[in-house]
Write a protein that holds these residues in place. Structure first.
Motif: not given
Length: 135
Positions: A80-91
């Motif tokens: 399964a693919l999951h949303i990549f949550a990186e705080p440095l990336l803009p939403k």
């Protein structure tokens, strides 16, 4: 050939320039325009390649393309693919990641957004480093 996680069509291989002087083979869906990057493929790609493989269509890209409401699965290992949550990336940059093989799925327009952000970040860092050298 692998199948698109979004629309299940066969994806075509696309060759892109990367730094320093390398070529990388990505997989792109001809139907939905999504791009699959295997582990470590996304980061070294030359930002200018975004215009070539992720062409801008202002009508389609004006609004943020939402991630699929259905679960998507890795075209390499079927996890399964999951949303990549990186705080440095803009939403507005939305990536999905395979936790097993570390591949990344980018909806149409996300490759261009990511590469633009990456280039902007590098420019700021290089500009700051040049300023420090002058002092």
């Amino acid at each position: 050939m692998i199948r698109c996680p979004q629309c299940s069509r066969e994806m075509k291989q696309v060759t892109v320039r990367a730094n320093p002087g390398q070529l990388i083979m990505l997989d792109q869906c001809g139907q939905c325009g999504g791009i699959w990057c295997d582990k470590w493929e996304l980061f070294p790609i030359d930002p200018d390649e975004a215009e070539r493989i992720d062409p801008l269509d202002p009508a389609l890209l004006h609004d943020l393309t939402p991630l699929a409401p259905k679960p998507l699965y890795c075209p390499r290992c079927t996890a399964a693919l999951h949303i990549f949550a990186e705080p440095l990336l803009p939403k507005e940059i939305q990536l999905q990641r395979c936790n097993r093989c570390d591949g990344l799925w980018l909806n149409r327009g996300q490759f261009r957004r990511f590469k633009g952000f990456q280039q902007q970040t590098r420019t700021k860092r290089v500009g700051a480093a040049a300023l420090i050298k002058k002092l």
